[in-house]
Design an enzyme around this catalytic site. Sequence first.
Site, PDB file in Angstrom:
ATOM      1  N   GLU A 113       6.717   3.283  -6.485  1.00 49.33           N
ATOM      2  CA  GLU A 113       6.460   3.611  -8.125  1.00 49.33           C
ATOM      3  C   GLU A 113       7.413   3.003  -8.886  1.00 49.33           C
ATOM      4  O   GLU A 113       6.961   2.608  -9.980  1.00 49.33           O
ATOM      5  CB  GLU A 113       6.217   5.237  -7.821  1.00 49.33           C
ATOM      6  CG  GLU A 113       5.160   5.816  -7.170  1.00 49.33           C
ATOM      7  CD  GLU A 113       3.888   5.221  -7.639  1.00 49.33           C
ATOM      8  OE1 GLU A 113       3.826   4.493  -8.712  1.00 49.33           O
ATOM      9  OE2 GLU A 113       2.995   5.256  -7.016  1.00 49.33           O
ATOM     10  N   MET A 171      -5.247   5.352 -10.505  1.00 50.99           N
ATOM     11  CA  MET A 171      -4.662   5.385  -8.914  1.00 50.99           C
ATOM     12  C   MET A 171      -5.033   4.260  -8.358  1.00 50.99           C
ATOM     13  O   MET A 171      -6.288   3.567  -8.824  1.00 50.99           O
ATOM     14  CB  MET A 171      -5.485   6.605  -8.382  1.00 50.99           C
ATOM     15  CG  MET A 171      -5.381   6.614  -6.900  1.00 50.99           C
ATOM     16  SD  MET A 171      -3.507   6.895  -6.338  1.00 50.99           S
ATOM     17  CE  MET A 171      -3.600   5.897  -4.737  1.00 50.99           C
ATOM     18  N   GLU A 177      -0.607  -0.805 -12.188  1.00 48.49           N
ATOM     19  CA  GLU A 177      -1.758  -0.503 -10.864  1.00 48.49           C
ATOM     20  C   GLU A 177      -2.014  -1.996 -10.192  1.00 48.49           C
ATOM     21  O   GLU A 177      -2.130  -1.806  -8.997  1.00 48.49           O
ATOM     22  CB  GLU A 177      -3.185   0.116 -11.540  1.00 48.49           C
ATOM     23  CG  GLU A 177      -3.073   1.452 -11.942  1.00 48.49           C
ATOM     24  CD  GLU A 177      -2.248   2.609 -11.284  1.00 48.49           C
ATOM     25  OE1 GLU A 177      -1.981   2.499 -10.348  1.00 48.49           O
ATOM     26  OE2 GLU A 177      -1.502   3.480 -12.134  1.00 48.49           O
ATOM     27  N   GLY A 190      -2.533   9.195 -14.540  1.00 52.00           N
ATOM     28  CA  GLY A 190      -3.025   8.217 -15.292  1.00 52.00           C
ATOM     29  C   GLY A 190      -3.823   7.428 -14.957  1.00 52.00           C
ATOM     30  O   GLY A 190      -5.019   6.894 -15.400  1.00 52.00           O
TER      31      GLY A 190
HETATM   32 ZN   LIG Z   1       2.192   3.663  -9.088  1.00 53.88          ZN
END
Ligand SMILES: [Zn+2]
Length: 750
Positions: free
Chosen positions: A407, A350, A385, A348
């Site tokens: 994450e 970075m 992000e 999606g």
């Molecule tokens: Zn991430």
Amino acid sequence: MGKRFYISISVAVTCLVVATGVLAIIIALSVMYAHERSKNLQSLPTTAERSSTSTASTTPSGPKGPWEYYRLPQTLSPVHYNITLWPRLKPNADDLYIFTGNSRVAFRCVSQTDLILIHSKKLNLSMFDGFHAKLKGLAGAAAPTLKKTWLEVPTQYLVVHLNDPLQPGSVYELYTEFVGELLDDLEGFYRSEYFEDGIKKVVTTTQMQPTDARKAFPCFDEPAMKAIFHMTLIHPQGTVALSNAMNYDPVNISVNGESLIQTSFEPTEIMSTYLLAFVVCDFAYIGTNPDADVLIRIWARRKATEEGQGKYALETTGHILGFYKNYYNSSYPLKKSDQIALSDFSAGAMENWGLITYRETALLYNPGVSSNGDKEWVAIVISHELAHMWFGNLVTMRWWNDLWLNEGFATYVSYLGADYAEPSWNMKDLIVLNEITDVMAMDASAHSHPLSTKEEEILKPEQISQLFDAITYSKGAAILRMLSDFITETVFSKGLHTYLEEFKYNTTSYKDLWKHIQMAVDKAGISLPHSVEVIMNRWILQMGFPVVTIDTQTGKITQKHFLLDPESVVDRPSEFNYEWFVPVTWIKTGGSEQHQSTMYWLLNKEDTNPELVLGDADWLVANINMMGFYRVNYDEGNWERLIAKLSSSHQDIPVINRAQIIDDAFSLAKANIANTTLALRTTTFLNKEVEYMPWQTARKNLNYFFHMFGCSEVYGPLKAYIRKQVTPLFLYYKDLTLNWTKIPDKHTDQ
Ligand SMILES: [Zn+2]
Ligand SMILES: *[C@@H]1O[C@H](CO)[C@@H](O)[C@H](O)[C@H]1NC(C)=O
Ligand SMILES: *[C@@H]1O[C@H](CO)[C@@H](O)[C@H](O)[C@H]1NC(C)=O
Ligand SMILES: *[C@@H]1O[C@H](CO)[C@@H](O)[C@H](O)[C@H]1NC(C)=O
Ligand SMILES: *[C@@H]1O[C@H](CO)[C@@H](O)[C@H](O)[C@H]1NC(C)=O
Ligand SMILES: *[C@@H]1O[C@H](CO)[C@@H](O)[C@H](O)[C@H]1NC(C)=O
Ligand SMILES: *[C@@H]1O[C@H](CO)[C@@H](O)[C@H](O)[C@H]1NC(C)=O
Ligand SMILES: *[C@@H]1O[C@H](CO)[C@@H](O)[C@H](O)[C@H]1NC(C)=O
């Protein structure tokens, strides 16, 4: 659906066709369902199973050389790199798009060795006097001469053998020159193409995470091998070059008569290789005033930028950076934040430090064309992000086995950041629907996996890539949300602050975070039954989660590992025997009084808590707002009372719990723990429900029934039932939208 759905149409179904009452339909459906259930469980989506994690055990033929191991030895430590890259945006005579480059890496010798191992993948290295590299000593150190060099393809190393050892404490510089191909493979330094006004345009960009920086230049390509990077890009006239740091003024150069631009960048902060990025394109941007604290720029195709598609991202980025600055109590670590929308991008987005790359749909918002759902996605991805700019980039996991923390954390706080940017959207509620319920279905498989993995189990690039799954992102987020709830968001963020302070420009394991959160918990005087680490280990070191069963007659409360397929066999051992320390909350009501419990900890397989006895109260619903990562089952009496309450005045039960009751009941029915009739009956109140979350949850669960019965006689009655339930909702929105002419204000109404 397949043939097998035609079989075993029982007498019950024949009755069903003539039956008209809702309950009769529901009961008949559940008979069918029970029949089909066992056969079809296997076709449920299960989590991506990690294949064998055994190490590369080749047949023993003498001791293995260090270059045969996937992890770098700890003998050398990079200090800084000086890299020049020249991507060609036009194919060469062999019809290949290539890049050329050179790199100097200065590294310190940590312990004596006569071997240099540095990652290099798919690069053709130039030879110097028969060797793939040149070595020199810095600051007066004498460099040993080279003995032998080669490329070790399986482990992706350039191997340099020396005639004499490097000396601990000394700094050396390794120089390489190389040619690589700019493929359209979305990995490392790659090529992306798009058409504008009928003209093909070529963009070169990067995706280094997890292990492809080595495909752009030789480097010590592990997250803990942080260094400073001096980047230079050579690129055609009419294009712009971007990288992690701010550029110096571009200069015109001429190479073999060709007029080119050379753009150099300020040195980066001390950072990991997987966060590097460089882009050459002819995009345009919109940005903040260059005098602002942080320069924010949103880059996109010229057309998209002209159409104002970057405006929403620009606005939202400003808000969200402000939010994180407060949340972490730590200023944005860099001078600028570039974000760029690419037409070919695998993830999606970075979180490259200072130059975040996105799919177009995750950064651009086109008012009048994109939906509010698209807008929500943009806000969440940007928020995710930007969270990494501190958590992940400033402080980085030591090794990929801690990816879940990186994450899971960013996924959790992305909803806080998006909520700040769009306070009317209820993003903090939507995390339940977007992340948590789906991953519960995956984690309820006997073949799920724990969040945290041992460092030794993750070695090869493929093993690292496999970690990027829903368990890592969504369960990680759910677990941190639960933690943050039982210690409070304020205390959680205080722990983050000292953690970031202690480890900035450095790397950590999850234990370092627990330590800092514990410090904040102690300071705030919050009392927990065990340390943060002891509680959390149960949730991260074993897969799955419990179903908590509450008997409101006796106050008995029990927990059991929840498996969707009751016949499945768990063959992964757990040191905690699949028991958890479960934070339980509930609401109990009598008359007009609502009583919200304080946190109660279920610390064993079973317990009795007199406060769970219903007594004079009307009903009890546990796991308020689904803050805990577990499912809840009740005694039959309380289920009946909940269903009755939903039918009479559903608003008395919080909206997330209305969704949860449906989701729990359907999941328990799949697992053979509750009656399917009960699950279906949790949908009977929907003819009065107009909120998004309960409906969406019901839709997901009923979808399963639609698939199961798609080709059977029950399909008609099922459709009739749903139509009956949906009609009032349709009329409600018809009215709210003035016969579909007015867009509703509320986000979830849209
Ligand atoms: Zn991430
Ligand atoms: C990097 O290398 C180039 C030549 O390749 C040199 O001109 C430049 O000064 C170097 N920069 C640093 C920071 O060492
Ligand atoms: C690298 O070398 C191989 C073998 O000589 C050759 O086939 C390939 O085209 C080269 N790659 C580039 C990008 O020059
Ligand atoms: C570089 O060359 C371009 C095209 O020839 C020209 O427009 C530009 O002004 C030059 N820039 C500098 C800094 O000389
Ligand atoms: C923010 O951090 C500073 C420096 O570490 C500290 O003195 C201050 O109390 C913190 N503020 C809050 C609100 O926690
Ligand atoms: C990084 O953290 C470790 C402790 O985990 C510490 O020993 C080391 O000095 C730190 N390095 C830097 C550069 O701060
Ligand atoms: C499920 O509930 C229905 C209706 O309440 C009942 O007729 C049926 O016997 C129950 N089934 C089981 C397995 O308990
Ligand atoms: C919607 O249309 C119906 C007729 O189809 C009409 O009776 C009703 O007044 C309209 N409602 C609004 C709010 O315009």
